[in-house]
Design an enzyme around this catalytic site. Structure first.
Site, PDB file in Angstrom:
ATOM      1  CB  SER A 217      -0.890  -0.237   1.395  1.00 30.12           C
ATOM      2  OG  SER A 217      -1.526   1.234   1.491  1.00 30.12           O
TER       3      SER A 217
ATOM      4  CE1 TYR B  24      -4.631  -2.035   4.828  1.00 30.98           C
ATOM      5  CE2 TYR B  24      -3.646   0.158   4.521  1.00 30.98           C
ATOM      6  CZ  TYR B  24      -4.260  -1.089   4.086  1.00 30.98           C
ATOM      7  OH  TYR B  24      -4.167  -0.988   2.727  1.00 30.98           O
TER       8      TYR B  24
HETATM    9  N1  NAD Z   1      -8.826   0.505  -1.493  1.00 30.00           N
HETATM   10  C1  NAD Z   1      -7.506   1.090  -1.174  1.00 30.00           C
HETATM   11  O1  NAD Z   1      -7.530   2.491  -1.065  1.00 30.00           O
HETATM   12  C2  NAD Z   1      -6.347   0.357  -0.806  1.00 30.00           C
HETATM   13  C3  NAD Z   1      -5.292   0.904  -0.905  1.00 30.00           C
HETATM   14  C4  NAD Z   1      -3.896   0.469  -0.642  1.00 30.00           C
HETATM   15  C5  NAD Z   1      -3.818  -0.956  -0.636  1.00 30.00           C
HETATM   16  N2  NAD Z   1      -5.064  -1.362  -0.845  1.00 30.00           N
HETATM   17  C6  NAD Z   1      -4.974  -2.969  -0.632  1.00 30.00           C
HETATM   18  O2  NAD Z   1      -5.640  -3.810  -1.629  1.00 30.00           O
HETATM   19  C7  NAD Z   1      -6.077  -4.941  -1.378  1.00 30.00           C
HETATM   20  C8  NAD Z   1      -7.415  -5.331  -1.942  1.00 30.00           C
HETATM   21  O3  NAD Z   1      -8.259  -4.306  -1.159  1.00 30.00           O
HETATM   22  P1  NAD Z   1      -9.674  -3.533  -1.762  1.00 30.00           P
HETATM   23  O4  NAD Z   1      -9.495  -2.000  -1.537  1.00 30.00           O
HETATM   24  O5  NAD Z   1      -9.751  -4.111  -3.164  1.00 30.00           O
HETATM   25  O6  NAD Z   1     -10.680  -3.887  -0.789  1.00 30.00           O
HETATM   26  P2  NAD Z   1     -11.915  -4.889  -0.738  1.00 30.00           P
HETATM   27  O7  NAD Z   1     -12.536  -4.677   0.588  1.00 30.00           O
HETATM   28  O8  NAD Z   1     -12.875  -4.210  -1.851  1.00 30.00           O
HETATM   29  O9  NAD Z   1     -11.626  -6.145  -1.121  1.00 30.00           O
HETATM   30  C9  NAD Z   1     -10.771  -7.154  -0.387  1.00 30.00           C
HETATM   31  C10 NAD Z   1     -11.193  -8.545  -0.740  1.00 30.00           C
HETATM   32  O10 NAD Z   1     -10.418  -9.556   0.252  1.00 30.00           O
HETATM   33  C11 NAD Z   1     -11.481 -10.543   0.915  1.00 30.00           C
HETATM   34  N3  NAD Z   1     -10.675 -10.990   2.097  1.00 30.00           N
HETATM   35  C12 NAD Z   1     -10.648 -10.213   3.299  1.00 30.00           C
HETATM   36  N4  NAD Z   1     -10.245 -10.886   4.090  1.00 30.00           N
HETATM   37  C13 NAD Z   1      -9.939 -12.300   3.620  1.00 30.00           C
HETATM   38  C14 NAD Z   1      -9.326 -13.311   4.199  1.00 30.00           C
HETATM   39  N5  NAD Z   1      -9.082 -13.697   5.403  1.00 30.00           N
HETATM   40  N6  NAD Z   1      -9.163 -14.522   3.142  1.00 30.00           N
HETATM   41  C15 NAD Z   1      -9.693 -14.298   1.806  1.00 30.00           C
HETATM   42  N7  NAD Z   1     -10.070 -13.143   1.383  1.00 30.00           N
HETATM   43  C16 NAD Z   1     -10.338 -12.168   2.125  1.00 30.00           C
HETATM   44  C17 NAD Z   1     -12.638  -9.905   0.961  1.00 30.00           C
HETATM   45  O11 NAD Z   1     -13.795 -10.676   1.178  1.00 30.00           O
HETATM   46  C18 NAD Z   1     -12.732  -8.849  -0.279  1.00 30.00           C
HETATM   47  O12 NAD Z   1     -13.412  -9.614  -1.293  1.00 30.00           O
HETATM   48  C19 NAD Z   1      -6.097  -5.254   0.230  1.00 30.00           C
HETATM   49  O13 NAD Z   1      -4.690  -5.856   0.661  1.00 30.00           O
HETATM   50  C20 NAD Z   1      -5.684  -3.646   0.696  1.00 30.00           C
HETATM   51  O14 NAD Z   1      -5.084  -3.622   1.918  1.00 30.00           O
HETATM   52  C21 NAD Z   1      -6.186  -1.100  -0.721  1.00 30.00           C
END
Ligand code: NAD
Length: 275
Positions: A145, A158
């Site tokens: 991230s 986080y």
């Molecule tokens: N959205 C942002 O701004 C952002 C920024 C930086 C990094 N990220 C990272 O991107 C990745 C995806 O996040 P996103 O924004 O798409 O979020 P999101 O909540 O839309 O999707 C995350 C998915 O991971 C699944 N998940 C959660 N816990 C789990 C587990 N224990 N086992 C299997 N699946 C699991 C959820 O069910 C969901 O479908 C994450 O690692 C997040 O930290 C997101």
């Protein structure tokens, strides 16, 4: 390692039911890759499976909790039997937790570390041996991230989990140097997904969460932006992906002046909902 042609390759994506994972499934499928998609619940993946199959490629779906070591070991065995080693392993699943350090219980630390860090570790530990044994150019993609170098207040656990993923990527890349497997660290900025709803301290409920979610809706980009950057990074064999609003800017600002980054972050945090 660059994989310029994704047609017919096997791409495994965790956390595939929503946000960046879902968008990436579709982006890889549009390149002709076959998909192995996992998430916590099978029903959340069934619609996506149909969408992917309509693009003319295969899509296997699995319910696997990435934080569960035994489940991930069994998942790797099952995938090996069905399709062999993945060409691309995309450890994407993750959760957020918002709340000031002293306002938050320690139990949520374990949950964040188990999913965000150990989920990535489990994926690499169980799939990498298959990928190495199969040979040929392959790529591990781990999502950290922008919080892995420029976090905001209220994201102690986080940020710690994402700093750890970034460090893990650096070490793994060195250990795999000389093999045909590359490691990509993906650092999304503000992306408009469901992640802001995944957890917050009681002290941060209500108006502050609404402010933060409004910020993500207004400033955040579509997860498609990240998905396309990930596909391009795999095709080019890139090691670092700075993607989405503020990711690149904050990366370079930290290199120029950590003091300026600190002052800017502390100043803007209340307005954006981080404090
Ligand atoms: N959205 C942002 O701004 C952002 C920024 C930086 C990094 N990220 C990272 O991107 C990745 C995806 O996040 P996103 O924004 O798409 O979020 P999101 O909540 O839309 O999707 C995350 C998915 O991971 C699944 N998940 C959660 N816990 C789990 C587990 N224990 N086992 C299997 N699946 C699991 C959820 O069910 C969901 O479908 C994450 O690692 C997040 O930290 C997101």
């Amino acid at each position: 390692m660059a994989i310029p042609q994704l047609q017919g390759k096997q791409v495994l994506i965790t956390g595939a039911a929503s946000g960046i994972g879902r968008a990436s499934v579709l982006a890889f499928a549009r390149q002709g890759a076959n998909i192995i998609a996992s998430d916590l619940h099978l029903d959340s993946l069934q619609g996506l499976q149909q969408e992917v199959q309509a693009l003319g490629v295969d899509c296997l779906i699995y319910a696997v909790d990435v934080s569960d070591n035994n489940a991930m070991a069994a998942f790797a065995k099952e995938v090996q039997q069905q399709v062999g080693a993945p060409d691309v392993l995309f450890n994407n699943a993750g959760i957020a937790y918002m709340g000031k350090f002293l306002d938050s219980g320690l139990e949520q630390w374990q949950r964040i570390i188990n999913v965000n860090l150990m989920g990535v570790v489990h994926g690499c530990y169980h799939f990498l041996p298959l990928m190495l044994a199969a040979g040929g150019p392959r790529q591990v993609v781990n999502v950290s991230s922008t919080a892995s170098y420029a976090p905001s207040p209220s994201m102690a656990s986080y940020a710690a989990s994402k700093f750890a993923v970034a460090g893990f990527c650096d070490v793994l890349r060195m250990e795999l140097h000389g093999s045909q497997i590359g490691v990509t660290d993906v650092c999304p900025g503000v992306i408009n997904t469901a992640i802001t709803a995944s957890g917050a301290a009681p002290s941060m409920q209500g108006e502050q969460i609404q402010r933060l979610q409004a910020y993500y809706i207004k400033e955040g980009c579509s997860p498609d932006v990240v998905a396309n950057d990930v596909v391009n990074a795999v095709m080019a064999g890139k090691t670092l992906v700075l993607t989405g609003p503020y990711s690149r800017l904050l990366y370079h600002l930290k290199r120029v002046s950590r003091r300026l980054l600190f002052r800017l972050t502390v100043k803007t945090a209340p307005k954006l909902g981080y404090l």
